[in-house]
Scaffold this motif. Structure first.
Motif, mmCIF file in Angstrom:
data_model
loop_
_atom_site.group_PDB
_atom_site.id
_atom_site.type_symbol
_atom_site.label_atom_id
_atom_site.label_comp_id
_atom_site.label_asym_id
_atom_site.label_seq_id
_atom_site.Cartn_x
_atom_site.Cartn_y
_atom_site.Cartn_z
ATOM 1 N N GLY A 42 22.490 -116.496 -61.857
ATOM 2 C CA GLY A 42 21.832 -117.004 -60.647
ATOM 3 C C GLY A 42 21.589 -118.504 -60.703
ATOM 4 O O GLY A 42 22.017 -119.206 -61.634
ATOM 5 N N PHE A 43 20.853 -118.985 -59.711
ATOM 6 C CA PHE A 43 20.540 -120.412 -59.548
ATOM 7 C C PHE A 43 19.163 -120.713 -60.114
ATOM 8 O O PHE A 43 18.215 -119.985 -59.787
ATOM 9 C CB PHE A 43 20.571 -120.767 -58.064
ATOM 10 C CG PHE A 43 20.013 -122.131 -57.751
ATOM 11 C CD1 PHE A 43 20.832 -123.246 -57.816
ATOM 12 C CD2 PHE A 43 18.670 -122.300 -57.419
ATOM 13 C CE1 PHE A 43 20.322 -124.503 -57.538
ATOM 14 C CE2 PHE A 43 18.162 -123.561 -57.147
ATOM 15 C CZ PHE A 43 18.987 -124.660 -57.207
ATOM 16 N N LEU A 45 23.689 -111.635 -60.410
ATOM 17 C CA LEU A 45 22.243 -111.686 -60.198
ATOM 18 C C LEU A 45 21.920 -112.784 -59.192
ATOM 19 O O LEU A 45 22.318 -113.939 -59.377
ATOM 20 C CB LEU A 45 21.501 -111.938 -61.510
ATOM 21 C CG LEU A 45 19.974 -111.897 -61.391
ATOM 22 C CD1 LEU A 45 19.334 -111.159 -62.574
ATOM 23 C CD2 LEU A 45 19.365 -113.288 -61.266
ATOM 24 N N SER A 46 21.238 -112.405 -58.131
ATOM 25 C CA SER A 46 20.770 -113.339 -57.106
ATOM 26 C C SER A 46 21.924 -114.187 -56.564
ATOM 27 O O SER A 46 22.835 -113.634 -55.957
ATOM 28 C CB SER A 46 19.627 -114.184 -57.658
ATOM 29 O OG SER A 46 18.932 -114.751 -56.580
ATOM 30 N N MET A 47 21.969 -115.506 -56.813
ATOM 31 C CA MET A 47 23.113 -116.293 -56.341
ATOM 32 C C MET A 47 24.412 -115.713 -56.886
ATOM 33 O O MET A 47 25.458 -115.747 -56.211
ATOM 34 C CB MET A 47 22.983 -117.765 -56.745
ATOM 35 C CG MET A 47 24.152 -118.631 -56.293
ATOM 36 S SD MET A 47 24.035 -120.351 -56.817
ATOM 37 C CE MET A 47 24.518 -120.228 -58.548
ATOM 38 N N TYR A 74 25.614 -113.320 -54.490
ATOM 39 C CA TYR A 74 26.290 -113.942 -53.332
ATOM 40 C C TYR A 74 27.736 -114.278 -53.719
ATOM 41 O O TYR A 74 28.663 -114.091 -52.924
ATOM 42 C CB TYR A 74 25.614 -115.245 -52.882
ATOM 43 C CG TYR A 74 24.111 -115.260 -52.717
ATOM 44 C CD1 TYR A 74 23.385 -114.096 -52.495
ATOM 45 C CD2 TYR A 74 23.401 -116.466 -52.765
ATOM 46 C CE1 TYR A 74 21.996 -114.137 -52.343
ATOM 47 C CE2 TYR A 74 22.026 -116.520 -52.605
ATOM 48 C CZ TYR A 74 21.328 -115.362 -52.404
ATOM 49 O OH TYR A 74 19.972 -115.423 -52.262
ATOM 50 N N ARG A 87 16.253 -125.297 -48.640
ATOM 51 C CA ARG A 87 17.358 -125.788 -49.489
ATOM 52 C C ARG A 87 17.415 -127.312 -49.432
ATOM 53 O O ARG A 87 17.574 -127.986 -50.445
ATOM 54 C CB ARG A 87 18.719 -125.247 -49.013
ATOM 55 C CG ARG A 87 18.842 -123.754 -48.914
ATOM 56 C CD ARG A 87 18.785 -123.057 -50.221
ATOM 57 N NE ARG A 87 19.099 -121.636 -50.057
ATOM 58 C CZ ARG A 87 18.863 -120.726 -50.988
ATOM 59 N NH1 ARG A 87 18.332 -121.055 -52.155
ATOM 60 N NH2 ARG A 87 19.163 -119.458 -50.774
ATOM 61 N N MET A 94 24.572 -122.322 -51.087
ATOM 62 C CA MET A 94 23.757 -121.160 -50.685
ATOM 63 C C MET A 94 23.296 -121.317 -49.239
ATOM 64 O O MET A 94 23.300 -120.355 -48.469
ATOM 65 C CB MET A 94 22.568 -120.988 -51.629
ATOM 66 C CG MET A 94 22.969 -120.527 -53.018
ATOM 67 S SD MET A 94 21.560 -119.956 -54.006
ATOM 68 C CE MET A 94 20.740 -121.506 -54.407
ATOM 69 N N LEU A 133 10.467 -113.063 -54.773
ATOM 70 C CA LEU A 133 11.371 -113.895 -53.982
ATOM 71 C C LEU A 133 12.152 -113.058 -52.972
ATOM 72 O O LEU A 133 12.394 -113.479 -51.842
ATOM 73 C CB LEU A 133 12.356 -114.579 -54.941
ATOM 74 C CG LEU A 133 12.841 -115.953 -54.602
ATOM 75 C CD1 LEU A 133 11.685 -116.943 -54.632
ATOM 76 C CD2 LEU A 133 13.910 -116.375 -55.602
ATOM 77 N N MET A 134 12.547 -111.869 -53.417
ATOM 78 C CA MET A 134 13.319 -110.965 -52.558
ATOM 79 C C MET A 134 12.689 -109.586 -52.684
ATOM 80 O O MET A 134 12.798 -108.952 -53.726
ATOM 81 C CB MET A 134 14.776 -110.897 -53.016
ATOM 82 C CG MET A 134 15.479 -112.239 -53.000
ATOM 83 S SD MET A 134 17.209 -112.077 -53.493
ATOM 84 C CE MET A 134 17.643 -113.821 -53.629
ATOM 85 N N HIS A 143 12.125 -111.368 -60.473
ATOM 86 C CA HIS A 143 13.436 -111.691 -59.919
ATOM 87 C C HIS A 143 14.544 -111.766 -60.973
ATOM 88 O O HIS A 143 15.711 -111.856 -60.633
ATOM 89 C CB HIS A 143 13.304 -113.024 -59.166
ATOM 90 C CG HIS A 143 14.512 -113.441 -58.400
ATOM 91 N ND1 HIS A 143 15.011 -112.704 -57.334
ATOM 92 C CD2 HIS A 143 15.338 -114.523 -58.523
ATOM 93 C CE1 HIS A 143 16.080 -113.324 -56.848
ATOM 94 N NE2 HIS A 143 16.297 -114.424 -57.556
HETATM 95 C C1 MLT Z 1 18.787 -117.280 -57.548
HETATM 96 O O1 MLT Z 1 17.953 -116.752 -58.296
HETATM 97 O O2 MLT Z 1 19.993 -117.278 -57.786
HETATM 98 C C2 MLT Z 1 18.282 -117.984 -56.314
HETATM 99 O O3 MLT Z 1 16.903 -117.979 -56.318
HETATM 100 C C3 MLT Z 1 18.808 -117.339 -55.093
HETATM 101 C C4 MLT Z 1 18.347 -118.000 -53.849
HETATM 102 O O4 MLT Z 1 17.603 -118.994 -53.896
HETATM 103 O O5 MLT Z 1 18.759 -117.530 -52.759
#
Ligand code: MLT
Length: 259
Positions: free
Chosen positions: A23-24, A89-91, A94, A128, A183, A208-209, A234
């Protein structure tokens, strides 16, 4: 033309690849607790996405999540391996959605951890831009107090937050900014379009989610399994590695049985 980016990897085990996408704003070390346990079933390949870690230097141009997805495809080609069980994971989730769309022949299964399918809301897009400004003006270090308390559950061991802080601080500012823009500009992904076996893991305490949204996403993916990870925020792969490894191992075992 510059030579293509080669992604750095951490690897363990042998057999069909298990591609782990962080993730990010982290790197492959985010998967430290998966490398040995999952090596019993797969060739575990944790990548450093471009612009960080062991990856070769990124050209001075912006990127999108599709760029990351194409880097993954090239990395699998270079390793000379077939389709992978892909975990994001997370990003990283995506990126995994983008990878599935662009390189479906390279994906044997999809696991999403603490992630989501929807794109950014206007408010999130604004966030962002704000985070990019903070990184530009104060460096990556400034993200540590902003992010870490939101990422990790209050009950998680202190080493998790410390490890995340170390990873954040070593991520170059230009890399953070490019990921933030990637993102911000990502499209919605369609969970109903997933045509591979899928697993959704989500920290029960993800601030966060929300876990409820992940459960809804999982219900929209044909045949997907959903496992809530207790006691985790997270970053479930670090906060409750045992539960994540167990859920992943049993999913992979089921795939191996052809079930
Ligand atoms: C992550 O954990 O990769 C980021 O928090 C994802 C996001 O900010 O959308």
């Amino acid at each position: 033309l510059p030579s293509p980016i080669v992604l750095g990897t951490l690897q363990s085990g042998s057999g069909r690849p298990l591609l782990l996408v962080h993730g990010f704003p982290f790197d492959a070390e985010q998967w430290s607790e998966q490398m040995a346990p999952l090596a019993a079933r797969r060739r575990v390949v944790a990548v450093d996405l471009r612009g960080r870690g062991r990856s070769t230097h990124a050209p001075d141009v912006d990127w999108t999540l599709d760029t990351h997805a194409d880097d993954l495809a090239r990395t699998l080609d270079e390793l000379g391996v077939g389709p992978a069980d892909v975990v994001g994971l997370s990003m990283g989730g995506y990126v995994a959605f983008a990878f599935l769309l662009r390189h479906p022949d390279k994906v044997a299964s999809l696991t999403l951890i603490d992630s989501k399918s929807g794109g950014d809301t206007p408010e999130a897009k604004h966030g962002r831009d704000e985070n990019a400004r903070i990184v530009r003006e104060h460096g990556t270090k400034a993200l540590v107090p902003l992010l870490v308390p939101k990422l990790v559950a209050p009950t998680s061991p202190a080493w998790v937050g410390q490890k995340l802080s170390v990873m954040i601080e070593r991520t170059p500012p230009s890399t953070c900014i490019r990921d933030l823009m990637a993102m911000r500009d990502r499209p919605d992904s369609d969970p109903a379009a997933v045509r591979v076996p899928a697993l959704v893991l989500h920290g029960a305490l993800d601030a966060l989610m929300p876990v409820a949204a992940a459960r809804t996403m999982a219900a929209a993916i044909p045949g997907a399994r959903f496992v809530e990870i207790p006691g985790s925020g997270h970053i479930a792969c670090l906060e409750n590695a045992d539960a994540v490894n167990q859920a992943l191992s049993s999913f992979l075992a089921q795939l191996d049985r052809g079930a």
